[in-house]
Scaffold this active site. Structure first.
Site, short mmCIF file in Angstrom:
data_model
loop_
_atom_site.label_atom_id
_atom_site.label_comp_id
_atom_site.label_asym_id
_atom_site.label_seq_id
_atom_site.Cartn_x
_atom_site.Cartn_y
_atom_site.Cartn_z
N GLU A 197 0.82 -1.22 0.00
CA GLU A 197 0.00 0.00 0.00
C GLU A 197 0.86 1.27 0.00
OE1 GLU A 197 -4.06 -1.73 2.03
OE2 GLU A 197 -2.77 -0.58 3.33
N GLU A 224 -5.67 -8.18 -1.28
CA GLU A 224 -6.34 -8.07 0.02
C GLU A 224 -7.80 -7.74 -0.22
OE1 GLU A 224 -4.75 -5.54 3.13
OE2 GLU A 224 -2.69 -6.01 2.55
#
Ligand code: BGP
Length: 477
Positions: free
Chosen positions: A175, A376
């Site tokens: 991320e 995810e």
């Protein structure tokens, strides 16, 4: 068959959230090791020293360090083709600054990856997943310093050489776009030298964060170029926290604000990682927000040369954007947004939006036309352990089923989707709150927020359900 025959079904975790063994076999402290537990309403804290009588959930976590063989065998029983995990930087370089890596740390991951291979599972490795050595915060204010690029490269070179025969798929930073957010100061870029306090209210210094992010982007590009040249079989990916945004209304002001949020929050990093250059819209944003990125000669060239092979992202929820400040807000992963009247929310206020995943996959693929992977996705929920040891998590099955259905729609829309690794395939510590109570797993772990628990593993109902999904290659949902 909608999903390709070699579709990579699996699950995802991060070292700091499950391994425990935080100071064993030479490991140093990383930023999460300095973070206490918390809840949704009482945020976790970062401390400069380990405080006595305070619970630091990463210190034991679910002790994957000593349970990995059992856990990977359970993943194999579900039929996993891929297991996404990360390497704890401080197991390999305890402060990040040593000349030589820590052999015991390297051995641990030899064990993990060989165990995966034995079960026919492909490791997908995040090199840096919110696991910055804390010593680099103390010495350099984290990624604000350019020194970290070389330290990261030294770490990458050791990993690539050591694991070249067991690992093919790498993600440079988890991320990466979180670095620009306030919470990212603690979680991602580590620009929190001397700071003690709530992870949500560290001093807000966007200039520092964007500079730090620039260093991460250069480090990522350099590692990718190096890997491409030296290990041509490697597949190098990025990882973006995707905040799917809808305009709250068709008011042109809402539309424009949404577009700007999409650009700077979602596209900014991946435009650099896929196209190899800072996007034009960033210039105005930097000007208006008084941000000056210091670049060295050669940075632009490096960004151009270190572009990714595949794009990965996390997707949990969507939010709305509006110019109307009176509207109700709700939380989300790392950042929240305006509440959407058409959606329901999880217990943590994250709005559940399976169709948003189809929309997002289409948007990303239209923009880049490279293979995508959802690395995810999942529902953090409170599970109840029945007296007979069962856990009936129909809500989780429902969430995942609807998201997989929408992935199938996206594939039919023409999106090149490589795989799916739902988050927290085994219960682990929550990244944002430090809780155990926020569970994502197919496997329940007897570990609780007061630090107690036998660490026993139990299959939830979703375990057998996901096994069927994988066996049928997504046909039986
Ligand atoms: C992502 C992180 C993960 C993770 C997940 C769920 O942002 O990459 O590390 O934990 O979100 O978030 P949480 O644990 O806060 O529920």
């Amino acid at each position: 068959m909608i999903f390709s025959k070699d579709f990579m079904w699996g699950g995802a975790v991060a070292a700091n959230q499950l391994e425990g063994a935080w100071d064993i076999d030479g490991k140093g402290a990383s930023v999460p090791d300095m973070c206490t537990n918390g809840t949704h309403t009482n945020p976790k804290r970062v401390t400069t020293k380990i405080e006595e009588d305070t619970l630091y959930p990463s210190h034991e976590a679910i002790d994957f360090y000593h349970h990995y063989e059992e856990d990977i065998a359970l993943f194999a029983e579900m039929g996993f083709k891929v297991f996404r995990t990360s390497i704890n930087w401080t197991r390999i370089f305890p402060t990040g600054m040593e000349e030589k890596p820590n052999e015991k740390g390297l051995k641990f991951y030899d064990g993990v990856f060989e165990c995966c291979k034995k079960h026919g599972i492909e490791p997908l490795v995040t090199i840096s997943h919110y696991e910055l050595p804390y010593a680099l915060v103390e010495k350099y204010n984290g990624w604000e310093s350019r020194e970290l690029i070389d330290l990261y490269m030294k770490y990458c070179k050791v990993l690539f050489e050591r694991y070249k025969d067991t690992v093919t798929y790498w993600l440079t930073f988890n991320e990466i776009n979180v670095g620009q957010m306030l919470l990212g100061a603690v979680m991602s870029v580590g620009t929190i030298k001397d700071y003690t306090g709530s992870v949500q209210t560290s001093p807000d210094k966007p200039q520092e964060r964007f500079q730090a992010l620039h260093h991460q982007l250069v480090a990522s590009a350099r590692a990718i170029k190096y890997a491409h040249e030296k290990y041509p079989n490697f597949k190098m990916g990025n990882m973006i926290c995707f905040w799917t945004y809808y305009p709250y209304t068709c008011n042109p002001d809402d539309m424009l604000k949404t577009q700007q949020s999409m650009q700077m929050s979602n596209w900014f990093c991946s435009d650099i990682q896929v196209r190899g250059a800072y996007p034009s819209y960033a210039e105005r944003y930097f000007e208006e927000n008084n941000i000056q990125i210091k670049m060295e000669p050669g940075d632009e060239q490096e960004l151009k040369e270190g572009i990714i092979d595949f794009y990965t992202f996390s997707y949990y929820m969507s939010n709305c954007v509006s110019v109307d400040p009176s509207l109700e807000n709700t939380s989300g992963n790392i950042v929240g947004g305006v509440k959407n009247p058409y959606l329901e929310s999880s217990d943590w206020g994250w709005q559940i939006d399976p169709k948003g995943l189809r929309w997002t996959l289409n948007e990303i693929y239209d923009r880049y036309q490279i293979p995508l992977m959802v690395v995810e996705n999942g529902l953090g929920a409170k599970d109840v352990l029945d007296e007979d040891g069962s856990i009936h998590d129909s809500y989780r099955i429902d969430y995942l089923r609807k998201h997989i259905e929408q992935m199938a729609e996206a594939v039919k829309d023409g999106v090149d989707l490589m795989g799916y690794t739902p988050w927290g395939c085994i219960d682990l510590v929550s990244a944002s709150t430090g809780e155990m109570a926020k569970r994502y797993g197919f496997i329940y772990v007897e570990k609780y927020d007061d630090g107690t628990g036998s660490l026993a593993r139990r299959k939830k109902d979703s375990f057998n359900w996901y096994k069927r999904v994988i066996t049928s290659n997504g046909e039986e949902l």
